[in-house]
Design a protein around this motif. Structure first.
Motif, short mmCIF file in Angstrom:
data_model
loop_
_atom_site.label_atom_id
_atom_site.label_comp_id
_atom_site.label_asym_id
_atom_site.label_seq_id
_atom_site.Cartn_x
_atom_site.Cartn_y
_atom_site.Cartn_z
N ALA A 1 0.84 -1.20 0.00
CA ALA A 1 0.00 0.00 0.00
C ALA A 1 0.87 1.25 0.00
O ALA A 1 0.58 2.23 -0.71
CB ALA A 1 -0.93 -0.01 1.21
N GLY A 2 1.94 1.23 0.78
CA GLY A 2 2.87 2.36 0.82
C GLY A 2 3.53 2.59 -0.53
O GLY A 2 3.68 3.73 -0.98
N ILE B 1 5.02 8.89 3.73
CA ILE B 1 4.40 7.57 3.51
C ILE B 1 5.17 6.50 4.26
O ILE B 1 4.56 5.67 4.95
CB ILE B 1 4.32 7.26 2.00
CG1 ILE B 1 3.32 8.21 1.33
CG2 ILE B 1 3.94 5.79 1.77
CD1 ILE B 1 3.37 8.20 -0.19
N TYR C 1 5.89 12.43 -1.51
CA TYR C 1 5.68 12.29 -0.07
C TYR C 1 6.29 11.01 0.48
O TYR C 1 5.82 10.46 1.47
CB TYR C 1 4.18 12.33 0.23
CG TYR C 1 3.51 13.55 -0.35
CD1 TYR C 1 3.68 14.79 0.24
CD2 TYR C 1 2.74 13.47 -1.51
CE1 TYR C 1 3.09 15.92 -0.30
CE2 TYR C 1 2.14 14.59 -2.05
CZ TYR C 1 2.32 15.81 -1.45
OH TYR C 1 1.74 16.93 -1.98
N THR C 2 7.34 10.54 -0.13
CA THR C 2 7.96 9.27 0.25
C THR C 2 8.27 9.21 1.74
O THR C 2 7.95 8.23 2.41
CB THR C 2 9.25 9.03 -0.56
OG1 THR C 2 8.91 9.00 -1.95
CG2 THR C 2 9.92 7.73 -0.17
N GLN D 1 2.34 1.74 -3.46
CA GLN D 1 1.33 2.26 -4.39
C GLN D 1 1.08 3.75 -4.15
O GLN D 1 0.99 4.54 -5.09
CB GLN D 1 0.02 1.49 -4.24
CG GLN D 1 0.04 0.14 -4.88
CD GLN D 1 0.15 0.23 -6.39
OE1 GLN D 1 -0.54 1.00 -7.04
NE2 GLN D 1 1.05 -0.56 -6.94
N ALA D 2 0.97 4.13 -2.88
CA ALA D 2 0.75 5.54 -2.55
C ALA D 2 1.93 6.37 -3.02
O ALA D 2 1.75 7.48 -3.56
CB ALA D 2 0.54 5.70 -1.05
N ASP D 3 3.12 5.85 -2.84
CA ASP D 3 4.33 6.57 -3.26
C ASP D 3 4.35 6.76 -4.78
O ASP D 3 4.65 7.84 -5.28
CB ASP D 3 5.57 5.80 -2.80
CG ASP D 3 6.81 6.66 -2.75
OD1 ASP D 3 6.70 7.88 -2.52
OD2 ASP D 3 7.90 6.10 -2.92
N GLN D 4 3.99 5.71 -5.51
CA GLN D 4 3.94 5.82 -6.97
C GLN D 4 2.88 6.81 -7.43
O GLN D 4 3.12 7.61 -8.33
CB GLN D 4 3.66 4.45 -7.60
CG GLN D 4 4.82 3.50 -7.57
CD GLN D 4 4.47 2.15 -8.16
OE1 GLN D 4 3.31 1.84 -8.41
NE2 GLN D 4 5.48 1.33 -8.39
N ARG D 5 1.73 6.75 -6.81
CA ARG D 5 0.62 7.61 -7.24
C ARG D 5 0.86 9.08 -6.93
O ARG D 5 0.22 9.95 -7.53
CB ARG D 5 -0.68 7.14 -6.62
CG ARG D 5 -1.12 5.81 -7.19
CD ARG D 5 -2.39 5.32 -6.57
NE ARG D 5 -2.71 4.01 -7.09
CZ ARG D 5 -3.94 3.54 -7.21
NH1 ARG D 5 -4.97 4.28 -6.83
NH2 ARG D 5 -4.14 2.34 -7.69
N THR D 6 1.74 9.35 -5.98
CA THR D 6 2.05 10.75 -5.66
C THR D 6 3.38 11.18 -6.27
O THR D 6 3.93 12.22 -5.89
CB THR D 6 2.10 10.95 -4.13
OG1 THR D 6 3.12 10.10 -3.57
CG2 THR D 6 0.77 10.66 -3.47
#
Length: 60
Positions: A26-27, A42, A38-39, A29-34
């Motif tokens: 999940a982290g 996250i 915001y690494t 994916q969130a990192d890729q999408r942003t």
């Protein structure tokens, strides 16, 4: 409601490694999408969440 929370805690403890793997994914994916904007935030959030998943190693 407390029975539900107790059951959830029990499942998290029993399946700690699987939950940690899911948190990592999940982290990522969130990192890729942003676009990695915001690494740091996250990663910190993932590590904090892992602290609450049980007693086994949370670094994997």
């Amino acid at each position: 409601m407390s029975k539900l929370l107790d059951k959830a805690k029990e499942l998290l403890t029993k399946h700690d490694r699987s939950v940690d793997k899911g948190l990592n994914k999940a982290g990522e994916q969130a990192d890729q999408r942003t676009d990695q904007k915001y690494t740091e935030h996250i990663d910190k959030g993932v590590q904090e969440a892992k602290k609450h998943t049980g007693e086994s190693d949370t670094t994997k």
